[in-house]
Scaffold this motif. Structure first.
Motif, PDB file in Angstrom:
ATOM      1  N   ALA A  88       0.644  -1.438   0.144  1.00 53.87           N
ATOM      2  CA  ALA A  88       0.318  -0.229   0.171  1.00 53.87           C
ATOM      3  C   ALA A  88       1.035   1.467   0.490  1.00 53.87           C
ATOM      4  O   ALA A  88      -0.063   2.159  -0.393  1.00 53.87           O
ATOM      5  N   GLY A  89       1.902   0.894  -0.307  1.00 48.29           N
ATOM      6  CA  GLY A  89       2.996   1.871   0.085  1.00 48.29           C
ATOM      7  C   GLY A  89       3.469   2.670   1.192  1.00 48.29           C
ATOM      8  O   GLY A  89       3.926   4.199   1.216  1.00 48.29           O
ATOM      9  N   ARG A  90       3.199   2.194   2.433  1.00 46.67           N
ATOM     10  CA  ARG A  90       3.560   2.488   3.764  1.00 46.67           C
ATOM     11  C   ARG A  90       3.419   1.732   4.515  1.00 46.67           C
ATOM     12  O   ARG A  90       3.535   1.048   5.796  1.00 46.67           O
ATOM     13  N   PRO A  91       5.221   1.192   4.145  1.00 45.31           N
ATOM     14  CA  PRO A  91       5.745   0.102   4.757  1.00 45.31           C
ATOM     15  C   PRO A  91       6.464   0.991   6.133  1.00 45.31           C
ATOM     16  O   PRO A  91       6.663   2.153   6.275  1.00 45.31           O
ATOM     17  N   ARG A  92       6.568   0.066   7.337  1.00 49.09           N
ATOM     18  CA  ARG A  92       7.046   0.687   8.914  1.00 49.09           C
ATOM     19  C   ARG A  92       6.568   1.309   9.192  1.00 49.09           C
ATOM     20  O   ARG A  92       6.394   1.877   9.941  1.00 49.09           O
ATOM     21  N   ALA A  93       4.964   1.562   8.358  1.00 46.36           N
ATOM     22  CA  ALA A  93       4.205   2.732   9.095  1.00 46.36           C
ATOM     23  C   ALA A  93       3.279   2.264  10.095  1.00 46.36           C
ATOM     24  O   ALA A  93       1.967   2.740  10.488  1.00 46.36           O
ATOM     25  N   ALA A  94       3.545   0.823  10.881  1.00 48.22           N
ATOM     26  CA  ALA A  94       2.351   1.058  12.002  1.00 48.22           C
ATOM     27  C   ALA A  94       3.328   0.235  13.938  1.00 48.22           C
ATOM     28  O   ALA A  94       4.521  -0.297  13.522  1.00 48.22           O
ATOM     29  N   LEU A  95       2.913   0.501  14.420  1.00 43.50           N
ATOM     30  CA  LEU A  95       3.275   0.031  15.867  1.00 43.50           C
ATOM     31  C   LEU A  95       2.824  -1.407  15.273  1.00 43.50           C
ATOM     32  O   LEU A  95       2.146  -2.310  15.709  1.00 43.50           O
ATOM     33  N   ARG A  96       3.597  -1.787  16.540  1.00 40.48           N
ATOM     34  CA  ARG A  96       3.843  -3.391  16.302  1.00 40.48           C
ATOM     35  C   ARG A  96       3.464  -4.211  17.967  1.00 40.48           C
ATOM     36  O   ARG A  96       4.590  -3.460  19.404  1.00 40.48           O
ATOM     37  N   LEU A  97       2.468  -4.548  18.444  1.00 40.17           N
ATOM     38  CA  LEU A  97       1.998  -5.195  19.947  1.00 40.17           C
ATOM     39  C   LEU A  97       2.074  -6.514  20.005  1.00 40.17           C
ATOM     40  O   LEU A  97       1.060  -7.408  19.308  1.00 40.17           O
ATOM     41  N   GLY A  98       2.979  -6.463  20.750  1.00 39.98           N
ATOM     42  CA  GLY A  98       2.649  -8.303  21.390  1.00 39.98           C
ATOM     43  C   GLY A  98       1.940  -8.252  21.655  1.00 39.98           C
ATOM     44  O   GLY A  98       1.526  -7.567  23.019  1.00 39.98           O
ATOM     45  N   VAL A  99       0.468  -9.256  21.704  1.00 42.23           N
ATOM     46  CA  VAL A  99       0.150 -10.361  23.307  1.00 42.23           C
ATOM     47  C   VAL A  99       0.558 -11.213  23.528  1.00 42.23           C
ATOM     48  O   VAL A  99       0.744 -12.241  23.253  1.00 42.23           O
ATOM     49  N   VAL A 100       0.704 -10.948  25.019  1.00 43.21           N
ATOM     50  CA  VAL A 100       0.706 -12.164  26.332  1.00 43.21           C
ATOM     51  C   VAL A 100      -0.128 -12.304  27.155  1.00 43.21           C
ATOM     52  O   VAL A 100      -0.137 -11.387  27.932  1.00 43.21           O
ATOM     53  N   ARG A 101      -1.106 -13.667  27.847  1.00 45.21           N
ATOM     54  CA  ARG A 101      -1.715 -13.313  28.890  1.00 45.21           C
ATOM     55  C   ARG A 101      -0.652 -13.336  30.542  1.00 45.21           C
ATOM     56  O   ARG A 101       1.109 -13.917  29.879  1.00 45.21           O
ATOM     57  N   THR A 102      -0.871 -13.654  31.859  1.00 46.48           N
ATOM     58  CA  THR A 102       0.229 -13.892  32.356  1.00 46.48           C
ATOM     59  C   THR A 102       0.183 -15.217  32.900  1.00 46.48           C
ATOM     60  O   THR A 102       1.605 -15.285  33.994  1.00 46.48           O
ATOM     61  N   TYR A 103      -0.412 -15.658  32.004  1.00 45.13           N
ATOM     62  CA  TYR A 103       0.282 -17.176  31.834  1.00 45.13           C
ATOM     63  C   TYR A 103       0.427 -18.157  30.672  1.00 45.13           C
ATOM     64  O   TYR A 103      -0.313 -17.377  29.603  1.00 45.13           O
ATOM     65  N   THR A 104       0.952 -18.957  29.940  1.00 46.09           N
ATOM     66  CA  THR A 104       0.841 -19.116  29.140  1.00 46.09           C
ATOM     67  C   THR A 104       0.343 -20.760  29.378  1.00 46.09           C
ATOM     68  O   THR A 104       0.380 -22.105  29.513  1.00 46.09           O
ATOM     69  N   THR A 105      -0.602 -20.932  27.570  1.00 44.42           N
ATOM     70  CA  THR A 105      -2.021 -21.552  27.091  1.00 44.42           C
ATOM     71  C   THR A 105      -1.356 -22.466  25.998  1.00 44.42           C
ATOM     72  O   THR A 105      -1.665 -21.750  24.975  1.00 44.42           O
ATOM     73  N   ARG A 106      -2.450 -23.418  26.075  1.00 46.43           N
ATOM     74  CA  ARG A 106      -1.915 -23.725  24.477  1.00 46.43           C
ATOM     75  C   ARG A 106      -3.687 -25.012  24.415  1.00 46.43           C
ATOM     76  O   ARG A 106      -3.819 -25.348  25.224  1.00 46.43           O
ATOM     77  N   HIS A 107      -3.794 -24.707  22.682  1.00 48.57           N
ATOM     78  CA  HIS A 107      -5.060 -25.884  22.649  1.00 48.57           C
ATOM     79  C   HIS A 107      -4.758 -26.840  22.211  1.00 48.57           C
ATOM     80  O   HIS A 107      -4.383 -27.042  21.515  1.00 48.57           O
ATOM     81  N   GLY A 108      -4.722 -28.223  22.269  1.00 47.78           N
ATOM     82  CA  GLY A 108      -4.359 -29.617  21.769  1.00 47.78           C
ATOM     83  C   GLY A 108      -3.007 -29.894  21.877  1.00 47.78           C
ATOM     84  O   GLY A 108      -2.105 -28.965  22.914  1.00 47.78           O
ATOM     85  N   PRO A 109      -2.452 -30.581  21.317  1.00 46.75           N
ATOM     86  CA  PRO A 109      -1.059 -31.268  21.644  1.00 46.75           C
ATOM     87  C   PRO A 109       0.385 -30.485  21.733  1.00 46.75           C
ATOM     88  O   PRO A 109       0.062 -30.007  20.846  1.00 46.75           O
ATOM     89  N   GLY A 110       1.961 -31.059  21.447  1.00 42.04           N
ATOM     90  CA  GLY A 110       2.550 -30.078  21.708  1.00 42.04           C
ATOM     91  C   GLY A 110       3.454 -29.103  22.058  1.00 42.04           C
ATOM     92  O   GLY A 110       2.670 -29.856  24.189  1.00 42.04           O
ATOM     93  N   PRO A 111       4.670 -29.446  22.623  1.00 42.73           N
ATOM     94  CA  PRO A 111       4.699 -28.631  23.713  1.00 42.73           C
ATOM     95  C   PRO A 111       4.473 -27.450  24.253  1.00 42.73           C
ATOM     96  O   PRO A 111       3.722 -26.380  23.623  1.00 42.73           O
ATOM     97  N   LEU A 112       4.431 -27.416  25.455  1.00 41.65           N
ATOM     98  CA  LEU A 112       4.605 -26.378  26.705  1.00 41.65           C
ATOM     99  C   LEU A 112       4.375 -27.498  28.083  1.00 41.65           C
ATOM    100  O   LEU A 112       4.075 -27.858  28.738  1.00 41.65           O
ATOM    101  N   VAL A 113       6.192 -26.068  28.132  1.00 46.46           N
ATOM    102  CA  VAL A 113       7.567 -26.820  28.367  1.00 46.46           C
ATOM    103  C   VAL A 113       6.468 -26.581  30.294  1.00 46.46           C
ATOM    104  O   VAL A 113       6.900 -27.549  31.189  1.00 46.46           O
TER     105      VAL A 113
END
Length: 443
Positions: free
Chosen positions: A256-281
């Protein structure tokens, strides 16, 4: 200034409630012009609860819909017209007037069909006890088919013409049937009728729409799933067929002609969750009793909803994989003070190969490397702990330090009224303006 919202975990960190708060009207702030979806499809499950008690799980509509903010489904989305119609009906029942009028869809977006969903479920059943934790909605099948047969993969734009759409749906059904046997899916003509009706009720747009949209005012780019499920950087094979980092949103901004024109906001909980199988150390089943989930639970295809202590090693890997974040949105800050939660943060793992306090990142493309990493994480156990206590501000500070990014938003409950947006040096203010310190080095 635009905002890119990405989950730094395995999903379910609260992207929907964060986007809802960002889209809520604020005194002195420019209104958000649109929520732009840039990855995944109808398998997203972003829960929003309004202050008057309404609840909706946003899948394809943007999570700013209750505030009347339009949604744009970009060319990177996988669009399921049948699921979209169901979602629109639920939003209308909750008092949103004419939800489909708030929607624009890029003609190039790939379609997810009942044939993709049926094939997805057939493959997952065939895996038996080795299931990957799919949502069973055909997202991976849609992506895989488009890679294998790019000229024949149906798009949203195809829904305006019955003849080419019939040809593509028939080819899709026949190819998947040849590979998997008879599929539990409706006839082609039934799908054809539903998809052409979809085209009659929504606004299809071309590549000129998004640049115009971004010139009108601030937009929120709403990601799906989480970075630890990324198709290239996640822990293979327990991943999604989607790029879950900021890359898709950054690509759309550049186009769109607007590179790097945004705030990068990362979302986390105070604890870690996941649905289904796979690593959850850091998994701790006792936390499920202390921290019950109102809107997450066991899924027929995904499997169990699992809970663990905050995994600083995995979340730091997510931040580094993304190339850094400008700020954090921390949800579930009420959890540390709940009776019996005893939440902690893990800063290292004990593995058969020794102590691991950092997961090294690598360029995308080597799934065998990611699978070897998965095998190592499946045997890892937490080794170094931090206990911020019950004070939410202590948790906010500890998370900012662990992930090397300031906290912009704090969430103490499910509604927009439970959120606090803070003015933080080097990020954004309540008005959404970027400060002189914004261009910091990646974490």
């Amino acid at each position: 200034m635009h905002t890119l919202v990405v989950d730094l975990g395995y999903g379910d960190a609260g992207k929907g409630t964060v986007v809802d708060r960002l889209c809520a009207p604020r005194p002195g702030a420019a209104p958000v012009t649109a929520v732009i979806r840039f990855n995944g499809g109808a398998q997203a499950a972003h829960n929003v609860v309004t202050v008057d008690g309404r609840h909706h799980t946003f899948a394809q509509f943007g999570s700013g819909t209750f505030s009347g903010v339009p949604t744009h489904l970009s060319r990177l989305m996988l669009v399921d017209p049948l699921a979209l119609a169901t979602e629109a009906r639920h939003l209308a029942a909750l008092g949103v007037p004419d939800p489909l009028a708030l929607l624009t869809v890029d003609r190039r977006a790939r379609l997810t069909t009942p044939y993709h969903a049926a094939a997805n479920r057939a493959r997952e059943r065939a895996r038996g006890t080795a299931r990957h934790g799919s949502c069973g909605m055909g997202i991976g099948e849609t992506a895989a088919y488009a890679l294998a047969h790019p000229a024949d993969a149906p798009t949203a734009g195809d829904c305006t013409s019955r003849t080419p759409l019939r040809r593509k749906l028939t080819l899709l059904r026949d190819r998947l049937t040849a590979a998997l046997g008879p599929l539990d899916a409706p006839p082609v003509d039934a799908c054809l009728d539903a998809f052409t009706a979809f085209a009659d009720h929504i606004t299809l747009v071309d590549e000129t729409h998004l640049p115009r949209l971004l010139r009108r005012g601030p937009a929120v780019f709403e990601g799906a799933q989480g970075v630890l499920l990324d198709e290239w950087h996640g822990f293979h094979p327990y991943t999604t067929w989607s790029t879950t980092t900021f890359d898709g949103a950054e690509t759309l901004l550049a186009e769109a002609g607007r590179p790097r024109a945004a705030l990068r906001l990362g979302v986390v909980r105070t604890y870690t969750t996941r649905h289904g199988p796979g690593p959850l150390v850091t998994e701790d089943p006792s936390l499920l009793r202390a921290l019950p989930e109102a809107h997450n639970g066991h899924g027929r295809w995904q499997g169990a909803f699992r809970t663990g202590h905050f995994d600083a090693v995995a979340h730091t890997y997510a931040v580094e994989t993304c190339g850094g974040v400008d700020a954090l949105a921390v949800t579930h800050l009420d959890a540390p003070a709940r009776r019996g939660s005893t939440l902690r943060m893990a800063h290292a793992y004990r593995t058969p190969d020794g102590l691991l306090d950092r997961i090294p990142t690598a360029p995308p493309g080597c799934l065998s490397r990611q699978q070897r990493l998965t095998e190592r994480l499946l045997t890892a156990r937490p080794a170094r702990w931090q206990s911020p206590g019950a004070d939410p501000q202590a948790w906010s500070g500890a998370l900012a330090q662990a992930l090397n990014a300031p906290v912009l938003m704090e969430s103490y409950g499910p509604t927009a009224a439970d959120k606090v947006i803070r003015q933080v040096a080097g990020t954004v203010t309540e008005r959404g303006s970027r400060s002189r310190c914004q261009e910091r080095s990646p974490a």
